[in-house]
Design an enzyme around this catalytic site. Structure first.
Site, short mmCIF file in Angstrom:
data_model
loop_
_atom_site.label_atom_id
_atom_site.label_comp_id
_atom_site.label_asym_id
_atom_site.label_seq_id
_atom_site.Cartn_x
_atom_site.Cartn_y
_atom_site.Cartn_z
N SER A 125 43.83 37.55 38.18
CA SER A 125 42.48 37.00 38.25
C SER A 125 42.31 35.89 39.26
O SER A 125 41.20 35.64 39.71
CB SER A 125 42.07 36.50 36.86
N HIS A 138 40.17 42.82 35.29
CA HIS A 138 39.55 42.80 36.63
C HIS A 138 39.70 44.13 37.36
O HIS A 138 39.34 44.22 38.53
CB HIS A 138 40.13 41.66 37.48
N LYS A 149 32.99 41.74 32.54
CA LYS A 149 33.06 41.54 33.99
C LYS A 149 32.30 42.68 34.69
O LYS A 149 31.08 42.65 34.72
CB LYS A 149 34.51 41.38 34.42
#
Ligand SMILES: Cc1ncc(COP(=O)(O)O)c(C=O)c1O
Length: 399
Positions: free
Chosen positions: A187, A215, A246
């Site tokens: 990240s 991610h 996300k």
């Protein structure tokens, strides 16, 4: 005899800690967003090019997700009213879990309130005293906290160092139950775990293989299926974690794997057992996001085109971007006070790139963390690059 009254607050040490943060240049005011999370947004009253959100695909404001959430509120109300294991499992929650499992090509999945809860709840319930967790040094805080909660022994291998991992696994052959765990995309650095050799080592040593794809989901692999799909390793990773917060644009986390894994987590993962489930609007919006991933592949294509454009620009300017391979691109600066000044100066000039220092990253490795999204225009990116270059030169980050 009664003791003399204590005049100092027992929380006095907090003030001292805050003063120290200010001295170290690490004290931050929370920036306030007014309006929507967009590629150009208004933070602290200023319109800025937003290079700080995890809204990779622009789904936080997608009309279809918005509509799904509104319909769910109308039909089902605003809250679920209970934890999943008592009265808080709605048909929508089950539908979302089926959908995620199909998307990730696993037998089953379970949704948690956040990615943090998914990691911490899973690691801490799968392992216990006498077990061993073997973890990349840059793994996310939620993995570290889950590992500590589990009371298993924790051994850390240097970042992406497969040979060191192998040595660790050799040295610990006698431990009955071992977990190898890595982020898929890291990240703060934006690099990708070398999953094929890591998964092969875990398998050869009979260790559980777990990946945190917070991610990578919505970013890597076919239609954003994540790191396992990116490397074509379906069936070789026992536990896959992802977030709904996300690229998916909403809120939540999930774990994918075998039916037994998921049933076990239903019974043992503490955030699942002891914290209320998502409101229907969250579950409905997440479900819609998986439709959008398949219906609008151009979003992921655009995300990668923007990533290439931005990275090339940073390279031309001669910024040090470490080993990033994904839309997360760090601009390595070194000292925290310099990076915070860099970030503040950029903000004044209309670019929001968050400065990150210790303890999120190691001392001396402070950085601006930038993330481009599918919804940035070429003009946004070029303007951001031009301002980054100007401020970088002013502060001596660039020569
Ligand atoms: C690698 C990684 N894992 C897990 C999480 C936690 O996800 P969430 O924000 O859904 O709690 C994050 C987000 O901060 C992350 O970067």
């Amino acid at each position: 005899m009664s003791a003399a009254p204590v005049t100092e607050s027992p929380l006095q040490y907090l003030d001292e800690a805050l003063i120290q943060l200010k001295r170290d240049g690490l004290y931050r005011n929370l920036r306030r967003l007014t309006g929507e999370q967009l590629p150009r947004s208004r933070f602290d009253g200023r319109e800025v090019i937003n290079l700080s959100s995890n809204n990779y695909l622009g789904l936080t404001t997608h009309p279809k997700l918005r509509e799904a959430a509104i319909q769910a509120v109308r039909a089902l109300g605003v809250g679920s009213g209970s934890v999943r294991t008592i009265a808080g499992t709605m048909e929508l929650h089950m539908e979302l879990e089926r959908r995620i499992a199909a998307f990730k090509k696993t037998e089953a999945s379970v949704v948690f309130q956040s990615g943090f809860a998914a990691n911490a709840g899973t690691v801490s319930s799968l392992l216990g005293k006498g077990d061993l967790i073997v973890s990349d040094e840059l793994n996310h805080a939620s993995i570290i906290d889950g590992a500590r909660l589990s009371r298993a022994e924790i051994r850390v291998f240097p970042h992406r160092d497969v040979a060191a991992l192998e040595r660790l696994l050799e040295e610990t052959r006698d431990v009955k139950r071992r977990l190898v765990i890595t982020d898929g995309v890291f990240s703060m650095d934006g690099d990708i775990a070398p999953l094929p050799p890591i998964a092969a080592l875990a398998r050869a040593h009979g260790a559980i293989m777990m990946i945190d794809d917070a991610h990578s989901s919505g970013v890597l692999g076919r239609a954003g299926r994540g790191t396992v799909d990116h490397f074509d390793l379906h069936g070789q990773v026992d536990v896959q974690v992802g977030t709904l917060s996300k690229a998916i644009g909403v809120l939540g986390g999930y774990v994918c794997g075998s039916k037994s894994l998921i049933e076990y987590l239903y019974h043992r993962a503490r955030p699942f057992l002891f914290s209320t489930s998502h409101p229907p609007a969250v579950a409905a919006a997440c479900l819609k996001a998986f439709d959008v991933l398949e219906e609008e592949p151009e979003r992921i294509e655009r995300l990668w085109a923007n990533t290439r454009r931005f990275k090339e620009g940073l390279k031309r300017l001669k910024f040090d971007t470490g080993s990033s391979e994904t839309p997360i691109t760090p601009i390595l600066v070194g000292e925290a006070d310099l990076v915070m000044r860099f970030s503040d100066r950029l903000f004044e000039r209309g670019v929001f790139a968050q400065g990150i220092g210790f303890p999120t990253v190691a001392k001396g490795r402070a950085r601006l963390r930038t993330i481009v999204t599918a919804t940035h225009s070429d003009e946004d990116l070029d303007r951001a690059l031009s301002i980054l270059g100007d401020v970088g030169r002013e502060l001596g980050v660039l020569s």
